[in-house]
Design an enzyme around this catalytic site. Structure first.
Site, short mmCIF file in Angstrom:
data_model
loop_
_atom_site.label_atom_id
_atom_site.label_comp_id
_atom_site.label_asym_id
_atom_site.label_seq_id
_atom_site.Cartn_x
_atom_site.Cartn_y
_atom_site.Cartn_z
N HIS A 61 0.80 -1.23 0.00
CA HIS A 61 0.00 0.00 0.00
C HIS A 61 0.84 1.28 0.00
CE1 HIS A 61 -3.39 -2.53 0.22
NE2 HIS A 61 -3.51 -2.66 1.52
N HIS A 87 -9.53 1.88 0.16
CA HIS A 87 -9.40 0.71 1.05
C HIS A 87 -10.35 0.86 2.23
CE1 HIS A 87 -7.79 -2.43 3.52
NE2 HIS A 87 -6.97 -2.79 2.57
N GLU A 97 -11.37 -3.71 -3.26
CA GLU A 97 -10.51 -2.65 -3.76
C GLU A 97 -10.38 -2.74 -5.28
OE1 GLU A 97 -6.87 -3.14 -1.15
OE2 GLU A 97 -8.26 -4.62 -0.37
C1 GAL Z 1 -5.37 -5.60 1.83
C2 GAL Z 1 -4.35 -6.67 1.66
C3 GAL Z 1 -4.30 -7.46 2.95
C4 GAL Z 1 -3.99 -6.55 4.12
C5 GAL Z 1 -4.95 -5.37 4.11
C6 GAL Z 1 -4.58 -4.32 5.12
O1 GAL Z 1 -5.49 -4.85 0.65
O2 GAL Z 1 -4.67 -7.46 0.57
O3 GAL Z 1 -3.32 -8.47 2.86
O4 GAL Z 1 -2.68 -6.08 4.03
O5 GAL Z 1 -4.97 -4.74 2.88
O6 GAL Z 1 -4.64 -4.77 6.42
#
Ligand code: GAL
Length: 395
Positions: A136, A211, A360
């Site tokens: 991210h 997210h 997402e």
């Molecule tokens: C998602 C990701 C997960 C986790 C989450 C944040 O997008 O696929 O593995 O990291 O974000 O906690």
């Protein structure tokens, strides 16, 4: 301000905003007060913005800390429910264990292997923040920044807020000074529309996404295993043990990843001996969207500017149906298995395991390292755009 006062204030705002409201308009909506978000962070002012649509009273609250959705009140069979996770103050967001409740993440949503990619023959090393990979956009990604915000009414009279961020050349290891804007608009048909635009002064890669953890029960405490999920995808991207795509695109046919017909999230999530679910400890994968147009559906009205139906989620106990449209090639569905029930969110509700789903809309994870994935490269003179819509109905 006490909760009752906030409720009364919200009801007053809603009553003022529409004289011909339906009877249950505004029922149960609890707004967070402005003072809970009034703080200077990194020298910039944080605030909360409230949008209410003109028809049903659907209400969103957003903060410019991370360009984040804080609340989303939508109609259900029993008044309005707040269907997103979050906290009730800026301090709680700053101290949260999970940094990804509601923000826009980037520059690159999801993972980049070893935090490395090569562009125009030059290798770039990004910051890494998970198992030696970047997740991210890194620890100082978009979700941690205070964006500039402007609340306005669009040309059609819809309430909107535009958040803008300048990401400096070299930030988290990415080349190019990037300017990104994200506009949230509430439309009359209970649509939350999220539009992105971005430009850069040097070649770079970009994959921002929203997210948000959704829970159609209207509380983060209840399991989302009962939600009936449809994902319009014939295939998904296989990953290694660190959830990095291998490059292989696998059919969903005959696997627990097949959501082409509505299936409860909990029905197959614990399927034993199925490697992708063992790796993800549940659903945490990127589906390759079919670009599915539901021409026979009234929902087709929402198919604007190239967005197609990506997924639909229905919770029978509240009647809430959420449909996701996007122009993006992929949809990461994460079922919230990383939560442990230790975090307390809005209204004192616990953020329980598997009680918030992230859907997402994005390019594929690690696309900069896979030639067979869609390009995530943005060059000077080009404008990145993304158009994603979350619509809400009651069944
Ligand atoms: C998602 C990701 C997960 C986790 C989450 C944040 O997008 O696929 O593995 O990291 O974000 O906690």
């Amino acid at each position: 301000m006490t909760r009752n006062l906030i409720k009364a204030a919200a009801a007053a705002v809603l009553a003022l905003s529409c004289a011909a409201c339906t009877e249950n308009k505004g029922t149960g909506i609890e707004l967070l007060p402005e003072e809970a978000f009034a703080k200077t962070v990194d020298g910039k002012n944080v605030a909360i913005y409230t949008l209410t649509n003109s028809t049903t009273g659907m209400t969103a609250q957003l903060t410019n800390y991370g360009a984040r959705l804080v609340q989303l009140w939508v109609p259900s069979t029993d008044g309005f429910k707040d269907v997103v996770w979050g906290y009730d103050s800026i301090d709680a967001y700053l101290n949260a264990g999970d940094k990804y409740s509601g923000p826009v993440v980037g520059r690159y949503g999801n993972r980049i292997k070893d935090g490395k990619f090569t562009l125009d023959g030059k290798e770039y090393q990004l910051t890494v923040n998970e198992n030696g990979n970047q997740l991210h956009g890194g620890a100082g990604g978009f979700s941690t920044k205070v964006w500039d915000a402007e609340q306005f009414t669009d040309a059609d009279g819809n309430p909107a807020v535009k958040m803008t961020l300048v990401s400096e050349d070299g930030e988290e290891g990415y080349p190019g000074k990037l300017t990104i804007s994200v506009t949230y608009t509430l439309k009359p048909a209970n649509e939350l529309v999220i539009d992105y635009t971005a430009t850069t002064d040097a070649p770079t890669v970009l994959n921002p996404t929203s997210h948000v953890y959704y829970n159609l029960h209207g509380t983060s405490s209840k399991s989302t295993d009962s939600h009936l999920m449809t994902i319009y995808a014939d295939s998904f991207t296989l990953t290694d043990s660190e959830l990095i795509p291998t490059g292989e695109i696998a059919p969903v046919e005959g696997t627990p990843m097949d959501f082409r017909t509505a299936t409860a999230i909990g029905a197959r999530i614990d399927t034993p001996d199925y490697e992708p679910l063992a790796i993800g400890k549940g659903y945490d994968h990127n589906w390759v969207l079919n670009k599915h147009f539901l021409v026979q559906s009234k929902q087709n009205d929402a198919l604007k500017d190239g967005a197609y139906m990506a997924a639909q989620v229905y919770e029978p106990s509240t009647g809430i149906v959420m449909t996701v449209y996007t122009d993006q090639p992929g949809l990461q569905f994460y079922a919230g298995q990383g939560m442990d029930g230790k975090e307390i969110g809005k209204r004192g509700e616990i953020h329980n395991v598997r009680s918030g789903i992230a859907l997402e809309a994005q390019n594929f994870p690690d696309a900069p390292n896979h030639e067979n994935f869609p390009s995530s490269v943005l060059r000077p003179g080009e404008t990145y755009t993304q158009h994603t819509i979350y619509t809400f109905a009651v069944k």
